[in-house]
Each structure stands twice: as structure tokens, then as C-alpha cells.
Design an enzyme around this catalytic site. Sequence first.
Site, PDB file in Angstrom:
ATOM      1  N   PRO A  17       0.843  -1.208   0.000  1.00 21.17           N
ATOM      2  CG  PRO A  17       0.124  -0.910   2.216  1.00 21.17           C
ATOM      3  CD  PRO A  17       0.921  -1.831   1.337  1.00 21.17           C
ATOM      4  CD  GLN A  70      -2.166   0.037   5.112  1.00 15.63           C
ATOM      5  OE1 GLN A  70      -1.878   1.160   4.721  1.00 15.63           O
ATOM      6  NE2 GLN A  70      -1.255  -0.908   5.341  1.00 15.63           N
ATOM      7  CB  CYS A 100       1.789   4.964   8.198  1.00 15.94           C
ATOM      8  SG  CYS A 100       2.153   6.438   7.201  1.00 15.94           S
ATOM      9  CE  LYS A 139       3.361  -2.342   4.922  1.00 14.99           C
ATOM     10  NZ  LYS A 139       4.389  -1.432   5.419  1.00 14.99           N
ATOM     11  N   GLY A 201      10.322  -4.504   2.906  1.00 13.38           N
ATOM     12  CA  GLY A 201      11.443  -3.602   3.089  1.00 13.38           C
ATOM     13  C   GLY A 201      12.656  -3.895   2.231  1.00 13.38           C
ATOM     14  CG  ASP A 202      15.545  -1.866   2.516  1.00 15.31           C
ATOM     15  OD1 ASP A 202      14.799  -0.899   2.323  1.00 15.31           O
ATOM     16  OD2 ASP A 202      16.355  -1.929   3.462  1.00 15.31           O
ATOM     17  N   GLY A 224       7.300  -2.977  -2.506  1.00 15.67           N
ATOM     18  CA  GLY A 224       6.862  -1.596  -2.364  1.00 15.67           C
ATOM     19  C   GLY A 224       7.550  -0.665  -3.326  1.00 15.67           C
ATOM     20  NE  ARG A 225      10.917   2.761   0.060  1.00 19.59           N
ATOM     21  CZ  ARG A 225      11.955   3.085   0.798  1.00 19.59           C
ATOM     22  NH1 ARG A 225      12.469   4.305   0.708  1.00 19.59           N
ATOM     23  NH2 ARG A 225      12.497   2.209   1.629  1.00 19.59           N
TER      24      ARG A 225
END
Length: 308
Positions: A17, A70, A100, A139, A201-202, A224-225
Site C-alpha cells: 500500500p 488498508q 506508517c 502492518k 522492506g528494501d 513496495g518502492r
Amino acid sequence: MPNIGSLQLKNNLVCAPLAGISDYSFRQLARDFGIGLSYTEMISAIGVYKNSSKCRSFSFISGEHPVSTQIFGKDPISMAYAAKFFEDKGADVIDINFGCPVKKVVKQGAGAILMKDITLCQHIIKAVRKAISIPLTIKIRLGWSAAEENYLQLARIAQLEGVDAICLHPRYATQLFSGSADWSKFIDLRKITTLKLIGSGDIKTSSEITAHNVKYPVDFIMLGRGLMGNPWLISDCLKLTSISLQDTLRKHYGYLLNLFPEKKASNLFRKFVGKYTKNLSNAKELRSIGNSISCANDFSKLLEAINV
């Protein structure tokens, strides 16, 4: 097949998300590339509770599956209300955001700041679990800070209260997205819970997905990113037939056009152009063209200028 509660998924890859990114067009594109489950952007529970048309419509498209909605907030009553509202709308999973760290969320007493009050977290989980029958996930982060690490405590509560899966982003809230995600924390997490674990993450390459699946006791990998401008991360990992850059752009832009007028769709598409084209030899030129897109004709010019 992997599962979260009663929901069977085709693989263990999850689309995160991402605020301002994970709209329908982004989620649908991820499904085209083979993602197992996608999440909506965070939705304010109090906004839904107060009948905000923006919050009530800011979710998924009818018939879009599988999708997790979410929600964020600090009030158990409004969180339960919003969860039930989106279950009735057709969500496959409800996810509670306790992770968040962004200031505008934290200052409302929501997101990662809730990890400072484990008792309130438990009240929220209990209220939401009672309100819905579909799978429930949370999360979380490691805690607010290194001095306040309490993810194991929250995980024990989550299992006690009937949560189906925990997504851990193994950073502290005070880190935001700096430093490195400490995936070794999943080893300790697995020791104290039998819940499904989603690692976040990462993750930027398909080889990292494979390595993390082997090295750490996670059931799912959240992208994610690293997925922004690189949906091939999914298909490469799953060894699916690749979709060309031009066809990917056409799909993404087309999904936006299906939802919005041409000008708005074009404006929304701009933020993705630099990500898609950053590794091309004429990336600077393409970024300039992309930043000027205001109609379908401009989009066609972008495609013509791509050298692959």
C-alpha cells in the site's frame, strides 16, 4: 497454494500500500504481471465513519480481486465501522495500519504512533476482528524507536485476537525509510507466532526475493518502492512472459483513462514516467516529455521517443 486465512492466493508476492501510488491502475498493472495480492492505499477510517465521499470511494474497483483494503485510525469504533463497510463492498482482506511513520498520519494519533500504546492496538484489533468475517492482517514496524521495540508483544496480541497475518517492515518508525531493513527480526518473530508473516522492506530485485524467501521465515514478500517503474520485478521472479516497456506504459495509461478524464489521467501518469525510463539512454529527454503529458497525443509522443 499460499493462503491468508480463508483466502487462497496464486503466489506469495504482495503489492504494498503505497500512498499516492497504489491506485487501481497500479494494482491492475501488478496483477497483469502476476502479483498474488494487492493492497489499496491507506484509507482514513474516521473519514469513512463520518461519511466522507472521498474516503468511501477511495478504495478498490468492483470486481477487483484479490485485494486488501488498508485502513488507519485510532478509534476502535470507527475502525470497526470502516472495516465492515469495505468488507460489504467486496474487499478480500482488511489490513490495519500500525506502521506508517509519516507525520500527517502520526499527528492524528494513527499509524506507527499507535505502537506506543499496545493496549489501544489490542482494542482496535479486537473491534475490527469482531466486525468482519474476512481475513484480517496488520502492518507494523519494530516499534517507535530502538528504545521502544515491541513488535513481538504486538504480534502475541495479534495472534490472541484472531489476526490472520502480520506484515512487518523491520525498521523503527523514527528511521522512516533510512538505513537498512533488518530482516533478521523475522527469525525472532517466527519463534513466538504461528501467524502468516509478510516481509516488507528494501526488496529491489528478483534475486533478493528468492534469497529472502530462503533465508528468512516469511510466508509472503511485499514489494513496495522497488516495484515503482519496475513491474518486471514480479514477472521475473515468477518466470512469466515479459511485457515490453511500451506495452506496459500503454496498459498503465489505459487503466487511468478508463477511470478519469484524459487530462487528469495524463497528470496522474506523469509521476511514473521518470521511474519507468530512468535506465534508458535518453532518460532525461523522456522525463522532460513525460512531465509535459496532458493528453493522449502527448503520451503517443512519449512512446515514439523511447529507445529500447
